[in-house]
Write a protein that holds these residues in place. Structure first.
Motif, PDB file in Angstrom:
ATOM      1  N   TYR A  24      -8.344   6.066  -3.488  1.00  0.00           N
ATOM      2  CA  TYR A  24      -7.495   4.917  -3.820  1.00  0.00           C
ATOM      3  C   TYR A  24      -8.339   3.652  -3.903  1.00  0.00           C
ATOM      4  N   SER A 261      -3.222  -8.386   4.700  1.00  0.00           N
ATOM      5  CA  SER A 261      -3.400  -6.936   4.656  1.00  0.00           C
ATOM      6  C   SER A 261      -4.791  -6.521   5.103  1.00  0.00           C
ATOM      7  N   HIS A 265      -5.744  -3.393   7.681  1.00  0.00           N
ATOM      8  CA  HIS A 265      -6.331  -2.102   7.315  1.00  0.00           C
ATOM      9  C   HIS A 265      -7.842  -2.025   7.473  1.00  0.00           C
ATOM     10  N   SER A 303       6.293  -1.675   1.561  1.00  0.00           N
ATOM     11  CA  SER A 303       4.907  -1.248   1.497  1.00  0.00           C
ATOM     12  C   SER A 303       4.076  -2.338   0.837  1.00  0.00           C
ATOM     13  N   LEU A 305       1.211  -1.573  -0.564  1.00  0.00           N
ATOM     14  CA  LEU A 305       0.430  -0.894  -1.591  1.00  0.00           C
ATOM     15  C   LEU A 305       1.057  -1.081  -2.962  1.00  0.00           C
ATOM     16  N   PRO A 307       0.748   1.299  -5.860  1.00  0.00           N
ATOM     17  CA  PRO A 307       0.150   2.574  -6.274  1.00  0.00           C
ATOM     18  C   PRO A 307      -0.173   2.663  -7.761  1.00  0.00           C
ATOM     19  N   GLN A 310      -3.495   1.021  -7.819  1.00  0.00           N
ATOM     20  CA  GLN A 310      -4.387   1.344  -6.710  1.00  0.00           C
ATOM     21  C   GLN A 310      -4.908   0.058  -6.040  1.00  0.00           C
ATOM     22  N   ILE A 312      -3.599  -3.536  -3.338  1.00  0.00           N
ATOM     23  CA  ILE A 312      -2.838  -3.861  -2.137  1.00  0.00           C
ATOM     24  C   ILE A 312      -2.468  -5.338  -2.188  1.00  0.00           C
ATOM     25  N   PHE A 382      -1.323   6.870  -0.148  1.00  0.00           N
ATOM     26  CA  PHE A 382      -2.594   6.832  -0.861  1.00  0.00           C
ATOM     27  C   PHE A 382      -2.694   7.994  -1.843  1.00  0.00           C
TER      28      PHE A 382
END
Length: 394
Positions: A24, A261, A265, A303, A305, A307, A310, A312, A382
């Motif tokens: 990702y 974020s 992470h 979320s 993310l 997706p 890919q 954030i 992910f």
């Protein structure tokens, strides 16, 4: 053996399959890559504009070095990526003197070079070695820049002990001038920012002290790093979030927002892995709680993310405050009873619809070669965001 020492001595197995988290991040970095400039971008806008990558050369350079640091954790996966990493680091270091770089950039370049097993960048070394003669003159730097410089010096002294005078002087300065009356570190050794403490300050200071302790056996550096992280654990938010600003004198949360974020992470896990290695209670659980914030266990209930790209989302911030420096300072000047430590923001929250490339550098540094957090590195969020690897030819 502690985390950094092991990573520097053992290369990642090239045959090991990359985790969904790594795939990702690498896919997201390809979106942030600007081939015409040979760098990753300062900012990728997530608001649908036609040209999403925004370039600011000084920031592109600094962020790109941060990305290279993260890529050191996934060297086995780099063969499939469109980057000549040694040439890229050389070109970034060559470009640094042409732009107004932050003071910590040469330190990050030294750190990245050591992590990647590359030659010492001459520009960075020539900038930093003379500082050993008068380390006290750096009191006006930010703790972030001082910590990065110490991390770079420590990374090099693992191979070349002539870096010890600079590293030891920086360690002494951090503990003498930047540490508050309690466990937290101040944003600067003097000036207006001496009275406040950001989360990033705690990360860069403690990470550098952990690294120094692990390279030299220094007990005082380890004790200060552990004490700071223990205080951060006590102040972690109800959703696992890491507050943005602290009062280093009272050791309380001064302002919870923005919640970034990258803190959740990458940057918090980077120090918490060291804390866990040294037996600090609650460090692993805090990593998992903080990362769950990314997956939707947060105040907005969404979320972070993206997706389809890919990427954030950068942060959750107060509505009505869009990063203006004066607005930030005004909030910090309010009495604690009015300001924001543990209270929901009036007016609600908004997403910051952008991502900065260095955020993937921290994600990969924290998790790129780890196999002990499968619930995070192999999370379905992910796995759903990147295409499956093509089947091998018969």
């Amino acid at each position: 053996m502690c985390a950094d020492r092991q990573h520097l001595d053992e290369r990642e197995d090239p045959a090991a399959p990359a985790s969904p988290l790594v795939r990702y991040a690498l896919a997201g970095l390809r979106r942030c890559w600007m081939p015409e400039a040979g760098r990753w971008s300062h900012k990728y806008h997530l608001d649908g504009r036609a040209v999403p990558n925004e370039s600011r050369p000084h920031s592109d350079i600094y962020y790109s070095i941060n990305v290279l640091l993260g890529l050191a954790r996934v060297r086995g996966a780099l063969a499939a990526e469109p980057y000549d990493v040694p040439s890229l680091l050389r070109s970034l270091c060559t470009a640094m003197p042409k732009h107004p770089m932050r003071n910590g950039a040469p330190g990050m370049a030294l750190w990245a070079a050591a992590a990647l097993g590359l030659d010492v960048p001459a520009v960075a070394a020539d900038t930093l070695r003379p500082l050993a003669a008068d380390v006290d003159a750096l009191s006006g730097w930010t703790a972030q820049d001082l910590g990065l410089t110490l991390s770079g010096a420590v990374a090099q002294l693992r191979y070349d002990r002539t870096w010890m005078p600079l590293a030891a002087g920086l360690r002494d300065l951090l503990l003498a001038r930047f540490k508050g009356p309690g466990a937290l570190f101040r944003d600067s050794g003097k000036g207006p920012r001496h009275a406040i403490a950001s989360f990033a300050t705690q990360v860069y200071a403690t990470l550098a002290l952990y690294q120094f302790s692990e390279a030299t056996g220094d007990a005082a550096a380890l004790a200060a790093a552990n004490a700071c992280v223990a205080k951060l654990l006590a102040l972690q938010g109800p959703h696992g979030e890491w507050p943005w600003f602290y009062d280093p004198r009272r050791q309380t949360v001064l302002d919870r927002y923005e919640v970034y974020s990258v803190h959740q992470h990458g940057m918090a896990p980077a120090i918490l892995h060291h804390a866990n290695d040294h037996g600090l209670p609650g460090a692993r659980a805090a990593i998992e709680r903080g990362f769950a914030w990314i997956f939707g266990n947060n105040e907005m209930g969404i979320s972070m993310l993206v997706p389809s790209l890919q990427l954030i989302y950068r942060s959750q911030a107060r509505r009505g405050f869009h990063g203006h420096r004066m607005a930030r300072l005004l909030r910090l000047a309010l009495p604690a009873s009015v300001a924001h430590g543990g209270h929901p923001p009036i007016g609600g929250l908004r997403l910051t619809e952008e991502m900065r490339s260095y955020e993937f550098g921290w994600l990969l540094w924290a998790f790129g070669d780890r196999t002990d957090y499968p619930a995070l590195t192999h999370h379905l969020a992910f796995a759903a965001g990147v295409p499956r690897p093509a089947p091998a030819a018969a």
